[in-house]
Scaffold this motif. Structure first.
Motif, PDB file in Angstrom:
ATOM      1  N   SER A 150       0.847  -1.187   0.000  1.00 23.71           N
ATOM      2  CA  SER A 150       0.000   0.000   0.000  1.00 23.71           C
ATOM      3  C   SER A 150       0.879   1.232   0.000  1.00 23.71           C
ATOM      4  O   SER A 150       1.942   1.258   0.602  1.00 23.71           O
ATOM      5  N   ARG A 151       0.428   2.296  -0.640  1.00 23.82           N
ATOM      6  CA  ARG A 151       1.259   3.482  -0.836  1.00 23.82           C
ATOM      7  C   ARG A 151       1.735   4.089   0.470  1.00 23.82           C
ATOM      8  O   ARG A 151       2.754   4.745   0.507  1.00 23.82           O
ATOM      9  N   GLY A 160      -2.413   5.113   2.702  1.00 21.85           N
ATOM     10  CA  GLY A 160      -2.903   5.036   1.336  1.00 21.85           C
ATOM     11  C   GLY A 160      -4.218   4.315   1.291  1.00 21.85           C
ATOM     12  O   GLY A 160      -4.853   4.071   2.294  1.00 21.85           O
ATOM     13  N   ALA A 161      -4.617   3.909   0.106  1.00 20.27           N
ATOM     14  CA  ALA A 161      -5.938   3.343  -0.055  1.00 20.27           C
ATOM     15  C   ALA A 161      -6.041   1.921   0.401  1.00 20.27           C
ATOM     16  O   ALA A 161      -7.108   1.402   0.602  1.00 20.27           O
ATOM     17  N   GLU A 163      -5.490  -0.363  -1.473  1.00 13.08           N
ATOM     18  CA  GLU A 163      -6.065  -1.048  -2.614  1.00 13.08           C
ATOM     19  C   GLU A 163      -4.987  -1.662  -3.483  1.00 13.08           C
ATOM     20  O   GLU A 163      -5.207  -1.939  -4.640  1.00 13.08           O
ATOM     21  N   ARG A 290     -13.259   3.978 -12.563  1.00 13.69           N
ATOM     22  CA  ARG A 290     -11.839   4.011 -12.943  1.00 13.69           C
ATOM     23  C   ARG A 290     -11.430   5.373 -13.501  1.00 13.69           C
ATOM     24  O   ARG A 290     -10.278   5.778 -13.393  1.00 13.69           O
ATOM     25  N   GLU A 306      -6.769   8.195 -10.508  1.00 14.20           N
ATOM     26  CA  GLU A 306      -5.493   8.381  -9.815  1.00 14.20           C
ATOM     27  C   GLU A 306      -4.835   9.707 -10.183  1.00 14.20           C
ATOM     28  O   GLU A 306      -3.989  10.210  -9.436  1.00 14.20           O
ATOM     29  N   GLU A 307      -5.205  10.267 -11.343  1.00 18.38           N
ATOM     30  CA  GLU A 307      -4.584  11.512 -11.794  1.00 18.38           C
ATOM     31  C   GLU A 307      -5.349  12.757 -11.352  1.00 18.38           C
ATOM     32  O   GLU A 307      -4.928  13.874 -11.641  1.00 18.38           O
ATOM     33  N   LYS A 389      -7.313  13.293  -2.776  1.00 18.19           N
ATOM     34  CA  LYS A 389      -6.828  12.406  -3.826  1.00 18.19           C
ATOM     35  C   LYS A 389      -7.495  11.035  -3.675  1.00 18.19           C
ATOM     36  O   LYS A 389      -8.025  10.705  -2.616  1.00 18.19           O
ATOM     37  N   SER A 390      -7.429  10.253  -4.735  1.00 20.00           N
ATOM     38  CA  SER A 390      -8.122   8.955  -4.733  1.00 20.00           C
ATOM     39  C   SER A 390      -7.621   8.054  -3.606  1.00 20.00           C
ATOM     40  O   SER A 390      -8.394   7.263  -3.048  1.00 20.00           O
ATOM     41  N   THR A 391      -6.340   8.151  -3.248  1.00 19.88           N
ATOM     42  CA  THR A 391      -5.805   7.294  -2.186  1.00 19.88           C
ATOM     43  C   THR A 391      -6.214   7.751  -0.794  1.00 19.88           C
ATOM     44  O   THR A 391      -6.024   7.015   0.178  1.00 19.88           O
ATOM     45  N   ALA A 396     -11.494   4.855   0.116  1.00 18.12           N
ATOM     46  CA  ALA A 396     -10.170   4.234   0.130  1.00 18.12           C
ATOM     47  C   ALA A 396      -9.729   3.944   1.559  1.00 18.12           C
ATOM     48  O   ALA A 396      -9.134   2.902   1.843  1.00 18.12           O
TER      49      ALA A 396
END
Length: 814
Positions: A150-151, A160-161, A163, A290, A306-307, A389-391, A396
């Protein structure tokens, strides 16, 4: 027995260098009350080294990830020396998970390591002694292909997420290797049996088939047993191999091959069944889309989620899933928030009036403006500005926390693991004694040997090993699907054993949206003067009462200008202080005045306060310099549905429910009567709430339900800390043991009911697993063969797994 650890954490606080800072004090108060913490203290800075927060704790009771979350919630972070890595792997069964965790814990620099049959491996490590890369290489040496960590493994103190991509390979053999080997074993066994019984063939032919069955059936079992023996642990695999070898020594190849076939098949099916619970968790991560349609430079572009960057404006079409957390800037719609919060009714959303102001404090926005990734838009097109952010989205965080919760063991699971560590050597000793039964009774050594092997099979506690983990995994997954985040098996079990619950008042039992009902001025003071000063100061606070005074006060003032306030200070639990026009302004409860060198209130003001409180009002006194300006009376209203939720909790067996509040006793009693409580404790400072929880906990298991970090010390001292509305607050989500993602008390009876059912399933599973062993051991001693013992043994293993999976279908009777 897990050793207690001492962890020295360099205190890292943004722009704070004093170890006596309030953030550190708050963190210490939260940690001291936690079960599993033996001692917390600060070692002063010396020799250029920063101050150290020393935590002596039992990682079996309070894992390091929970300490990390509490540190983050208090405004600090653990030094970069301590790493936190999470991998998602394909782990075939619980016994393999325990072996992986044991091998990782034996590595230098590893503080904690846990693994679950759901595939999550969590490691806390000291970067000065090991690294994430070396840990990953160690997993590869175990013939397990590790997914990317994980990040948050790269960012201590942040998450992080969770994920991280899943690699479902079991080494080079493929994802279904154990099932294929088990079926091959069964096929070879069947061929050998048919040839031996029904065909006139040379003896070496069926023997060859049986030998092949041994090889395929014992491949994974032998690997596991060798790993465990290297760790000086006797596990179920060892018992099985000894029994199979004993059968071969007696030339009972058929029974030995049958033992290995059913054992390996049982665990392959267990892997499949546990995979169902694992997929329930993975499905959470798949809720967010996504890609997102984002407005950049006047153009609309579809980009991967993610961007997305903070500040991007995303267009969400009707009936589409939201790609990110944020607030609505254009449009109106209703949003189905059930995937994140569990709310059954879609929530209405509308655009903020001023995006610039909203941007300065997105976490403080009203729920009507905030949206979350993974939720489903209704019939109106909306545009949202991304705030996370997504994370870092609420979804998440839920996925990550649920994944890590799988590795945090419940009290029953810790007990069964300790029991197994004593039980398995005991079984081996019993089998050793039974080998010499021929000395006492008149029978051949061959019969004594066979009986000993049968006892080994009967006594293998396979079902016990999976009884609790399967139920905890299913319970945590079902809770997350219902909008309740439970951080591990401990809180899940404890929640189901509660007999008392304490509730904070404001924002928990009440809506947290009080209104000004009365403005009482001191002699010679006008209402506008009082409100101008009060609005100026309270506009700097985000407390519900402060927001009410700022909002309603501005409405009453109309176009009249509000002076500038500065040097704002929160006097925790008592009020606030600030500077207005060169004078110190104090706003707070009447008890603030007359204490700690603050002059008491005038007699007319004391009479006014008493009158307001008799009417059930919450009161705030305003003083500028040495002059009392007056008092403001506010009234909060009970939450819609609070009374029904408390009634459902009573029906579930919660015998005692108490409201604890910082408000005056009369105000607390008035609200308590409206929600159906007959016990209310008022006039409590934050430290008084902690003492109240300690008194309750001394006589019963008690939960503390609150709505934010202000209740954290009381939550820490409760058996279970429960926070409401966690989807909108990072701090709230990290502080509590159980988080109700929706700001709705109706989810609490669901959580308690699910937990009670989970405890029941765990007890059923433990009873079945131990009961089967208790029946089979004497039965095999008195002549039951290996074949029937194997069938009953493996049948009980599958029974407890599928019994646990019932929790995934748990229905709330709302």
């Amino acid at each position: 027995m897990t050793d207690k650890l001492r962890l020295d954490i360099p205190i890292l606080l943004p722009e704070v260098h004093d170890a006596a800072d309030a953030c550190v004090a708050r963190l210490i108060s939260q940690l001291r009350g936690r079960e599993g913490v033996e001692k917390v203290h600060v070692a002063a800075a010396s020799g250029g080294e920063p101050a150290q927060l020393c935590v002596h704790y039992d990682p079996a009771v309070l894992p390091l990830p929970r300490i990390r979350e509490l540190v983050t919630a208090a405004g600090a972070r653990i030094a970069e020396r301590y790493g936190h890595a999470v991998w998602q792997l394909d782990i075939p069964h619980e016994r393999r998970a325990r072996t992986i965790a044991g091998k990782l814990r034996a590595l230098p620099g590893v503080l904690e390591a846990e693994a679950s049959a759901a595939g999550t491996v969590r490691v806390e490590f000291d970067r000065s002694l090991t690294s994430e890369a070396s840990l990953s290489r160690e997993l590869e040496r175990m013939r397990i292909a590790a997914a990317e960590p994980s990040r948050h493994a790269h960012q201590p103190g942040k998450h992080g997420a969770g994920e991280a991509g899943h690699d479902h390979e079991t080494g080079p053999l493929g994802p279904n290797a154990e099932l294929i080997f088990a079926l091959t074993c069964g096929g070879l066994l069947a061929c050998g049996y048919v040839i031996e019984r029904f065909l006139a063939a040379p003896a070496w032919l069926p023997f060859g088939f049986y030998l092949g069955a041994y090889i395929f059936g014992g491949f994974f079992t032998l690997r596991e047993a060798i790993d465990n023996l290297r760790l000086k642990r006797f596990e179920i695999d060892t018992l099985t191999l000894v029994a199979a070898a004993g059968a071969a020594a007696l030339s009972k190849w058929t029974e030995g091959a049958l033992l290995l076939f059913l054992f390996s098949l049982g665990h392959a099916l267990e892997h499949y069944a546990m995979g169902r619970a694992k997929r329930a968790i993975e499905a959470l991560a798949e809720l967010a889309p996504r890609t997102a349609l984002v407005r950049r430079g006047g153009d609309l572009r579809e980009v991967p989620v993610e961007e997305l960057a903070i500040g991007d404006v995303v267009i969400v079409k009707p009936d589409a899933r939201l790609p990110a957390d944020g607030f609505v800037v254009v449009g109106e719609s209703s949003v189905n928030q059930a995937p994140v919060t569990g709310e059954s009714i879609p929530a209405d959303k509308q655009a903020v009036t001023d995006a610039a102001i909203a941007r300065t404090n997105p976490d403080g926005l009203e729920a009507t403006h905030r949206v979350f990734a993974g939720t489903i838009n209704g019939s109106g097109a909306i545009e949202i500005e991304v705030t996370r952010k997504s994370t870092d989205s609420a979804l998440a965080k839920v996925v990550r926390m649920v994944s890590e919760a799988e590795t945090q063991k419940s009290p029953t699971q810790r007990f069964t693991e300790k029991f197994e560590r004593l039980f398995v050597p005991g079984v081996l000793s019993l089998a050793g004694l039974l080998l010499f039964a021929w000395v006492v009774i008149d029978e051949p050594f061959r019969d004594s040997f066979y009986r000993a092997m049968a006892v080994l099979v009967a006594a293998s506690p396979c079902a016990l090993a999976i009884a609790t983990p399967s139920a905890v995994l299913s319970g945590v997954a079902r809770a997350a699907r219902g909008g309740v985040l439970v951080k591990g098996g401990g809180p899940l079990e404890n929640l189901g054993s509660l007999s008392a619950i304490a509730f904070d008042k404001t924002g928990t039992l009440t809506a947290g949206k009080p209104r000004i009902t009365d403005v009482v001025t001191a002699p010679g003071v006008g209402e506008k003067e009082l409100l101008m000063v009060a609005v100026a100061v309270e506009s700097l606070s985000d407390h519900p009462l402060a927001r009410a005074i700022a909002r309603d006060g501005r409405q009453r003032l109309g176009e009249d200008p509000v002076p500038h306030a500065s040097d704002f200070e929160s006097l925790t639990g008592r009020g606030v202080a600030a500077n207005v026009n060169g004078d110190t302004v104090l706003i707070g409860k009447a008890e603030l005045f007359g204490a700690r060198d603050i002059p008491p209130l005038s007699t007319p003001m004391q009479d006014a306060i008493a009158s307001l409180r008799e009417g059930g009002r919450t009161t705030m006194v305003v003083r500028q310099g040495s002059r009392d300006l007056g008092a403001i009376g506010l009234m909060d209203t009970p939450r819609e549905g609070a009374k029904a939720a408390l009634a459902r909790l009573r029906a579930l067996g919660i015998r005692r429910m108490i409201m604890i509040s910082g408000d005056h006793q009369k105000v607390a009693e008035a609200i308590a009567r409206q929600v159906g409580l007959n016990e209310a404790w008022g006039d409590l400072m934050p430290e008084d709430k902690v003492e109240a929880i300690k008194r309750l906990r001394a006589v019963a298991k008690v939960a503390m339900v609150g709505d934010g970090v202000n209740d954290a010390p009381a939550m820490a001292n409760a058996t279970v800390g429960i926070v409401m509305g966690a989807a909108g607050s990072d701090v709230a989500m990290e502080t509590a043991d159980v988080a109700l993602m929706a700001d709705d008390l109706a989810n609490l009876p669901f959580a308690v009911g699910l937990s009670r059912t989970t405890r029941s399933v765990i007890l059923q599973n433990v009873f079945v697993s131990l009961g089967v062993v208790a029946l089979l051991v004497p039965a095999t001693i008195f002549g039951l063969g290996i074949g029937p013992a194997i069938a009953a043994h493996e049948g009980s293993t599958l029974l407890v797994v599928f019994n646990a999976l019932r929790l995934l279908a748990y229905r709330d009777d709302r």
